[in-house]
Design a protein around this motif. Sequence first.
Motif, PDB file in Angstrom:
ATOM      1  N   SER A  10       1.823  13.194   0.724  1.00 21.52           N
ATOM      2  CA  SER A  10       1.902  11.731   0.768  1.00 21.52           C
ATOM      3  C   SER A  10       2.840  11.259   1.873  1.00 21.52           C
ATOM      4  CB  SER A  10       2.376  11.185  -0.580  1.00 21.52           C
ATOM      5  OG  SER A  10       1.329  11.153  -1.518  1.00 21.52           O
ATOM      6  N   LEU A  11       3.992  11.918   2.000  1.00 23.04           N
ATOM      7  CA  LEU A  11       4.946  11.504   3.024  1.00 23.04           C
ATOM      8  C   LEU A  11       4.399  11.733   4.423  1.00 23.04           C
ATOM      9  CD1 LEU A  11       8.285  12.702   1.394  1.00 23.04           C
ATOM     10  CD2 LEU A  11       7.595  10.337   1.849  1.00 23.04           C
ATOM     11  N   ARG A  12       3.685  12.833   4.633  1.00 20.23           N
ATOM     12  CA  ARG A  12       3.077  13.059   5.945  1.00 20.23           C
ATOM     13  C   ARG A  12       1.985  12.030   6.227  1.00 20.23           C
ATOM     14  NH1 ARG A  12       4.141  17.861   8.721  1.00 20.23           N
ATOM     15  NH2 ARG A  12       5.650  19.189   7.644  1.00 20.23           N
ATOM     16  N   SER A  13       1.290  11.598   5.198  1.00 20.12           N
ATOM     17  CA  SER A  13       0.295  10.536   5.387  1.00 20.12           C
ATOM     18  C   SER A  13       0.960   9.249   5.840  1.00 20.12           C
ATOM     19  CB  SER A  13      -0.482  10.310   4.090  1.00 20.12           C
ATOM     20  OG  SER A  13      -1.329  11.400   3.806  1.00 20.12           O
ATOM     21  N   VAL A  14       2.121   8.927   5.267  1.00 22.25           N
ATOM     22  CA  VAL A  14       2.864   7.736   5.689  1.00 22.25           C
ATOM     23  C   VAL A  14       3.332   7.892   7.133  1.00 22.25           C
ATOM     24  CG1 VAL A  14       4.919   6.330   5.298  1.00 22.25           C
ATOM     25  CG2 VAL A  14       3.591   7.157   3.348  1.00 22.25           C
ATOM     26  N   LEU A  15       3.860   9.077   7.462  1.00 26.73           N
ATOM     27  CA  LEU A  15       4.378   9.319   8.808  1.00 26.73           C
ATOM     28  C   LEU A  15       3.305   9.156   9.874  1.00 26.73           C
ATOM     29  CD1 LEU A  15       6.699  10.247  10.653  1.00 26.73           C
ATOM     30  CD2 LEU A  15       6.016  12.614  10.178  1.00 26.73           C
ATOM     31  N   THR A  27      13.728  10.991  -0.521  1.00 26.02           N
ATOM     32  CA  THR A  27      13.131  10.285   0.619  1.00 26.02           C
ATOM     33  C   THR A  27      12.217   9.163   0.138  1.00 26.02           C
ATOM     34  OG1 THR A  27      13.221  12.304   1.949  1.00 26.02           O
ATOM     35  CG2 THR A  27      11.721  10.558   2.689  1.00 26.02           C
ATOM     36  N   MET A  28      11.366   9.457  -0.842  1.00 24.58           N
ATOM     37  CA  MET A  28      10.477   8.419  -1.367  1.00 24.58           C
ATOM     38  C   MET A  28      11.258   7.309  -2.055  1.00 24.58           C
ATOM     39  SD  MET A  28       7.099  10.487  -2.678  1.00 24.58           S
ATOM     40  CE  MET A  28       7.994  11.741  -3.586  1.00 24.58           C
ATOM     41  N   ASP A  29      12.299   7.669  -2.795  1.00 22.28           N
ATOM     42  CA  ASP A  29      13.123   6.652  -3.453  1.00 22.28           C
ATOM     43  C   ASP A  29      13.792   5.746  -2.422  1.00 22.28           C
ATOM     44  OD1 ASP A  29      12.501   7.506  -5.996  1.00 22.28           O
ATOM     45  OD2 ASP A  29      14.283   8.768  -6.208  1.00 22.28           O
ATOM     46  N   ALA A  30      14.238   6.329  -1.297  1.00 28.89           N
ATOM     47  CA  ALA A  30      14.876   5.532  -0.249  1.00 28.89           C
ATOM     48  C   ALA A  30      13.884   4.570   0.389  1.00 28.89           C
ATOM     49  CB  ALA A  30      15.485   6.452   0.808  1.00 28.89           C
ATOM     50  N   VAL A  31      12.677   5.058   0.674  1.00 24.07           N
ATOM     51  CA  VAL A  31      11.651   4.188   1.266  1.00 24.07           C
ATOM     52  C   VAL A  31      11.300   3.048   0.310  1.00 24.07           C
ATOM     53  CG1 VAL A  31       9.247   4.081   2.025  1.00 24.07           C
ATOM     54  CG2 VAL A  31      10.695   5.978   2.756  1.00 24.07           C
ATOM     55  N   LEU A  32      11.137   3.369  -0.965  1.00 24.20           N
ATOM     56  CA  LEU A  32      10.820   2.330  -1.947  1.00 24.20           C
ATOM     57  C   LEU A  32      11.938   1.299  -2.024  1.00 24.20           C
ATOM     58  CD1 LEU A  32       9.281   4.489  -4.825  1.00 24.20           C
ATOM     59  CD2 LEU A  32       8.079   2.919  -3.311  1.00 24.20           C
ATOM     60  N   ALA A  87       0.832  -1.204   0.000  1.00 27.95           N
ATOM     61  CA  ALA A  87       0.000   0.000   0.000  1.00 27.95           C
ATOM     62  C   ALA A  87       0.866   1.252   0.000  1.00 27.95           C
ATOM     63  CB  ALA A  87      -0.928  -0.006   1.213  1.00 27.95           C
ATOM     64  N   ILE A  88       1.984   1.203   0.736  1.00 29.74           N
ATOM     65  CA  ILE A  88       2.890   2.346   0.781  1.00 29.74           C
ATOM     66  C   ILE A  88       3.590   2.534  -0.554  1.00 29.74           C
ATOM     67  CG2 ILE A  88       4.941   3.307   1.900  1.00 29.74           C
ATOM     68  CD1 ILE A  88       4.170   1.715   4.403  1.00 29.74           C
ATOM     69  N   THR A  89       4.121   1.450  -1.114  1.00 26.38           N
ATOM     70  CA  THR A  89       4.845   1.567  -2.384  1.00 26.38           C
ATOM     71  C   THR A  89       3.931   2.008  -3.517  1.00 26.38           C
ATOM     72  OG1 THR A  89       4.559  -0.809  -2.828  1.00 26.38           O
ATOM     73  CG2 THR A  89       6.597  -0.121  -1.721  1.00 26.38           C
ATOM     74  N   ASP A  90       2.698   1.523  -3.528  1.00 22.64           N
ATOM     75  CA  ASP A  90       1.757   1.937  -4.579  1.00 22.64           C
ATOM     76  C   ASP A  90       1.470   3.425  -4.505  1.00 22.64           C
ATOM     77  OD1 ASP A  90       1.656  -0.657  -5.429  1.00 22.64           O
ATOM     78  OD2 ASP A  90      -0.366  -1.084  -4.690  1.00 22.64           O
ATOM     79  N   MET A  91       1.246   3.942  -3.274  1.00 26.60           N
ATOM     80  CA  MET A  91       0.946   5.361  -3.128  1.00 26.60           C
ATOM     81  C   MET A  91       2.152   6.220  -3.484  1.00 26.60           C
ATOM     82  SD  MET A  91      -0.574   7.526   0.130  1.00 26.60           S
ATOM     83  CE  MET A  91       0.892   7.373   1.145  1.00 26.60           C
ATOM     84  N   LEU A  92       3.344   5.822  -3.028  1.00 31.67           N
ATOM     85  CA  LEU A  92       4.532   6.620  -3.312  1.00 31.67           C
ATOM     86  C   LEU A  92       4.884   6.592  -4.796  1.00 31.67           C
ATOM     87  CD1 LEU A  92       6.886   5.938  -0.263  1.00 31.67           C
ATOM     88  CD2 LEU A  92       5.235   7.779  -0.624  1.00 31.67           C
ATOM     89  N   ALA A  93       4.697   5.446  -5.455  1.00 33.51           N
ATOM     90  CA  ALA A  93       4.973   5.376  -6.885  1.00 33.51           C
ATOM     91  C   ALA A  93       4.035   6.304  -7.663  1.00 33.51           C
ATOM     92  CB  ALA A  93       4.831   3.934  -7.380  1.00 33.51           C
ATOM     93  N   ALA A  94       2.745   6.313  -7.290  1.00 33.11           N
ATOM     94  CA  ALA A  94       1.789   7.216  -7.946  1.00 33.11           C
ATOM     95  C   ALA A  94       2.122   8.666  -7.642  1.00 33.11           C
ATOM     96  CB  ALA A  94       0.369   6.885  -7.486  1.00 33.11           C
TER      97      ALA A  94
END
Length: 461
Positions: free
Chosen positions: A255-260, A296-301, A224-231
Amino acid sequence: SSEHCRSKSIACCVPEICRAPMLPTICALLVALASAEEVRLDGGASGWEKATWQVQVDGVMGGRSTGDIRFQDGDMVFSGTISLVGGGFSSVRRSMAALDMSSFAGIIVELDIHPFSRGKAPLGLHLQLNDKSWWGFSAAFAVPFSEVAGESTKVFLPLAAFDRAGSSGRSCSSCTLDATGVSGLDVYVLFQEGPFEVRLRSITAVTDVPNFSVPRISLSDGGAITDMLAATIQSGASLYDEGYPELCIAIYSTSLRSVLESMGASDAVKGVVCAGLERSLQEASKSEQAWSLRDTMDAVLADLWGRSRGSHQAWLPSALAASAALGACAGALANGVGSSAGAGSLEGFEGPFTGMGITGFNDLASAKGLTPAACAERCRGEPACRSFEVGAREAVQGECWLSTATRDSAGSAYTTWKLYDYYELRGTSTTALMVVSSSTGRYGVGSAFLFLICLVVISRA
């Protein structure tokens, strides 16, 4: 009537006071004081100035985007479809009498949240202020996600954020908004292909700087996280390439605050996200800010996919180090100045202070199975409540503990509780008067004083 005064905001109480047997001069001063706290630009309890709004799309440039405006249940509903053929925008706009906004901190936009849908990015918007010049001045924000349809949120846009000057596809890097004569409002959807709908509740200029949190969503698995960050990357990167770094930043950070703030994401993921958000706020340029968020998103992915991070992400902490530093990072981020990155439904509260709580001071009611917003609502409904803790992780998720204590009164008992997040009524660590200020919707001391006078008038009516 006194009943009317009880059911309205502080500003609506003013006419009731003026009809009471009080000195006209004092009344006039109180009216001026209350009106200085915030100014309704449109919407809210008084409704929308429907006849003043109109739609403008990219047809003037040969584009094929569409737009529609309607008013429903107190909302201004702006919908349409963005086509990238020949154009790429749809907007609604209105003119208004020139307003001096130079003394205001910024604008709060209240709008409905979009329900979370896996693999979708937040919708980015421009709010544009127009002055007497040829240029319009925009600030960007994004609509955060929520677990439930129909919830609303508030987004704060600092006046300084209205720094993108544009007109008819042209830009001006040296132009600045003349805040002494704001005479128009525009809302834009730009270069985000496909259908959209935005439900606006109000637009208000305010003198105080709020610090909103974002709504919490459930991200129970890495997919769910990877799908949202990729979009999010796909949407934000295309806007960046179109020359809209502000929209890119708004979408990335939302998006990142939503993950946090999510339920289900690991502390390792949240720690990396927090470090990236904190770094982005320190960057000197919009380009650097956008790239910090992208890294940051690339690192999380990469972490979630089990891959090695790229060299551009070397500045970010490892998953292990990020997890250990999460509490301190999230607390610092929550204490920061309110930004345009997004907003949540916990108005009037400081927090969340991730991984923190008050030992031995949960002396009011408790419950299970509640969201932070629902727990906050219970605290608002309990006159003695000054703070609450919510189980945010693992087996305690959804627990809600109310307390009469604050960080100040609890002293060293305010300490680390890794599975919980702590919230505190804004202003409760100072004076009782500020409690009135907070609970009446973030009005200043002057409006709190006005509220007390209103109560006296009611009691004598």
